[in-house]
Design an enzyme around this catalytic site. Structure first.
Site, PDB file in Angstrom:
ATOM      1  CB  SER A  27     -29.158 -46.815 -16.775  1.00 22.88           C
ATOM      2  OG  SER A  27     -29.528 -47.995 -16.554  1.00 22.88           O
ATOM      3  CG  ASN A 113     -37.424 -52.949 -24.861  1.00 26.31           C
ATOM      4  OD1 ASN A 113     -36.319 -52.707 -24.279  1.00 26.31           O
ATOM      5  ND2 ASN A 113     -37.318 -53.296 -26.026  1.00 26.31           N
ATOM      6  CE  LYS A 292     -26.965  -6.895  -1.063  1.00 26.47           C
ATOM      7  NZ  LYS A 292     -25.836  -7.155  -2.008  1.00 26.47           N
ATOM      8  CG  ASN A 294     -27.634 -10.908  -0.896  1.00 24.34           C
ATOM      9  OD1 ASN A 294     -27.739  -9.782  -0.807  1.00 24.34           O
ATOM     10  ND2 ASN A 294     -26.279 -11.465  -0.845  1.00 24.34           N
ATOM     11  CD  GLU A 299     -30.733 -13.686  -5.254  1.00 24.49           C
ATOM     12  OE1 GLU A 299     -30.120 -13.055  -6.060  1.00 24.49           O
ATOM     13  OE2 GLU A 299     -30.625 -13.497  -4.038  1.00 24.49           O
ATOM     14  CE  LYS A 334     -34.467 -45.449 -17.120  1.00 18.07           C
ATOM     15  NZ  LYS A 334     -34.695 -45.248 -18.326  1.00 18.07           N
TER      16      LYS A 334
HETATM   17  N1  ARG Z   1     -31.504 -49.464 -18.721  1.00 18.99           N
HETATM   18  C1  ARG Z   1     -32.620 -49.494 -19.849  1.00 18.99           C
HETATM   19  C2  ARG Z   1     -33.285 -48.233 -19.899  1.00 18.99           C
HETATM   20  O1  ARG Z   1     -33.319 -47.407 -19.092  1.00 18.99           O
HETATM   21  C3  ARG Z   1     -33.570 -50.372 -19.496  1.00 18.99           C
HETATM   22  C4  ARG Z   1     -34.085 -51.045 -20.724  1.00 18.99           C
HETATM   23  C5  ARG Z   1     -33.218 -51.844 -21.925  1.00 18.99           C
HETATM   24  N2  ARG Z   1     -33.574 -52.476 -22.747  1.00 18.99           N
HETATM   25  C6  ARG Z   1     -32.494 -52.696 -23.935  1.00 18.99           C
HETATM   26  N3  ARG Z   1     -33.521 -53.489 -24.821  1.00 18.99           N
HETATM   27  N4  ARG Z   1     -31.402 -52.583 -23.571  1.00 18.99           N
HETATM   28  O2  ARG Z   1     -33.849 -47.693 -20.908  1.00 18.99           O
END
Ligand code: ARG
Length: 472
Positions: A27, A113, A292, A294, A299, A334
């Site tokens: 991520s 977490n 034109k 626009n 929009e 996210k």
């Molecule tokens: N990158 C994870 C998220 O955005 C962070 C939390 C990951 N926790 C886990 N137990 N793998 O949710």
């Protein structure tokens, strides 16, 4: 003892994930945006760990200064994000631990977490403050536009058919009211974002004696009276994304309001209406048709409402089937949240700028609002003042409109005799009903588009926004 890396797989796992799995589950490509909050949260956590006797003063000092240096490097664009370290939390912690062995103590009593919930709350808090300011700036653009054209009258529409005359300013101030509710909703959302989840651990808190309140205070998770705001259930705290949903819902409604404003501008800028002229910089030409111009900004504003609504649906769908508590699905929150924040902020801003570069075609507005049919209801009110029940008055004026159509005459060109032939409550003074200026002076209930009331409303908004010290 085997040296451990901050990657949670270590120890338990003989091998790392395949390249494909690593690429699929990373991520960092989007959550790097949480770096500042991650560092702030870690410094607060470490500060508390030291007070709890779980870090020495030197360790805290090393951790804090290394985190600050890392933060500076990230800000300068010198930090190397590593996708194999998955996310922003592990990238920063791994680099910290590489720089100081004390880094390995930072994650004491903490899980990604509760960490990620914390980072998102910290991040969203700032975004709400910024967006609230943008909303105020757009409100002030609308109020200025209204005040600069305070004399202009246009037809008000229902069903996109001419209904009754309103001041152009009154129409604009309708959007100021909508935006005010959006602003309030954001403020309300802030209250539930502004709660500290740290100390919830992975799901069940920790056996260590952490001081949750001091972390919350350090990170300004406090109410108006300065009392720390803590999540009250560790399971809820790590799986709750209501705060993100609430924001995305507020953002979706804001986007819908902006889209409606955009639609009005698009209509008004058309040759058919011709009420406004949007400056060249906020329009585009056609590659084929030379004539034109626009209204693309408007929009796109209308179009972007679709993705912001989509983000809300995506979040709700993401959550609906999740068992307690944290599930990796939550990582998908996210991009949707970031996109809603980015989109509504940019849209609010650009619409304000466009309004500041739009002028009113007073002549076209005057011609449109001169349509006497707009005052048909005023004519019925005239009869009501003479004791005619409104239902009957409505019928009588309907007959007058029909007679006008038959004689190919606008309503105000019917003779007093003609009107009297329909109903004997009409008399010579009926001509005054068609004096538009007087008609506007008559509509002065609170919230009505009357001359004095609209002036009052403009002044009220000018004062309110001035007090808020809106900087554009
Ligand atoms: N990158 C994870 C998220 O955005 C962070 C939390 C990951 N926790 C886990 N137990 N793998 O949710």
């Amino acid at each position: 003892m085997k040296k451990t890396s901050p990657v949670s797989r270590s120890g338990r796992f003989a091998a790392g994930p395949s390249a494909e799995v690593a690429a699929f589950s990373q991520s960092i490509s989007f959550d790097w945006r949480l770096w500042e909050q991650d560092i702030l949260g870690s410094i607060a956590h470490a500060t508390m760990l030291q007070k709890a006797g779980l870090l020495t003063k030197d360790e805290l000092q090393e951790i804090t200064s290394a985190l600050e240096t890392i933060g500076q490097e990230i800000a300068d664009g010198k930090f190397q994000w590593k996708p194999d370290l998955e996310d922003v939390h592990m990238n920063i912690e791994a680099e910290l631990t590489r720089r100081t062995p004390a880094g390995a103590k930072l994650h004491t009593g903490r899980s990604r977490n509760d960490q990620v919930a914390l980072d998102m709350r910290l991040w969203l808090r700032d975004q709400i403050v910024d967006l609230s300011r943008e909303i105020r700036a757009l409100q002030s653009a609308l109020v200025e536009f209204a005040a600069a054209n305070a004399e202009v009258i246009i037809p008000g529409y229902t069903h996109l058919q001419r209904a009754q005359p309103v001041y152009f300013a009154h129409h604009l101030l309708a959007y100021v009211e909508m935006l005010e509710r959006d602003h309030e909703r954001l403020g309300d959302c802030f209250l539930r974002v502004n709660v500290c989840p740290l100390g919830s651990g992975a799901i069940a808190g920790t056996t260590l004696l952490l001081d949750r309140e001091s972390v919350a205070v350090q990170l300004a998770f406090v109410d108006a009276a300065g009392r720390p705001q803590l999540t009250q259930n560790s399971m809820d705290a790590v799986s709750d994304r209501d705060f993100a949903v609430e924001f995305c819902a507020g953002a979706a409604l804001l986007a819908v309001h902006l889209s409606r404003l955009a639609e009005d501008m698009i209509l008004w800028a058309s040759s058919e209406f011709n009420f406004v002229k949007i400056a060249d910089a906020y329009t585009t030409g056609s590659s084929l048709m030379p004539q034109k111009k626009n209204p693309d900004v408007a929009e796109l504003t209308r179009g972007k409402a679709g993705r912001v609504i989509g983000n809300l649906m995506a979040l709700l769908t993401l959550l609906k089937g999740l068992p307690m508590t944290y599930n990796r699905d939550l990582q998908e929150d996210k991009e949707r949240l970031f996109d809603s924040v980015d989109t509504v902020r940019a849209t609010t801003r650009v619409m304000g700028a466009m309004l500041r570069h739009t002028s009113v075609n007073a002549e076209a507005c005057r011609a449109a609002s001169a349509d006497p049919a707009l005052l048909a209801t005023d004519l019925a009110d005239y009869l009501v003042r003479r004791g005619v029940p409104f239902r009957d008055a409505h019928h009588i004026v309907g007959a007058a409109v029909a007679l006008g159509e038959k004689q190919r005459k606008p309503l105000n060109q019917l003779s007093v005799e003609d009107l009297k032939s329909i109903d004997n409550h009409f008399s010579g003074d009926v001509v005054e009903i068609f004096d538009l200026q007087k008609a506007m002076e008559r509509r002065n209930l609170p919230g009505a588009p009357g001359t004095a009331e609209v002036r009052k409303q403009i002044a009220r908004w000018q004062k309110t926004l001035e007090e808020q010290d809106v900087k554009v």
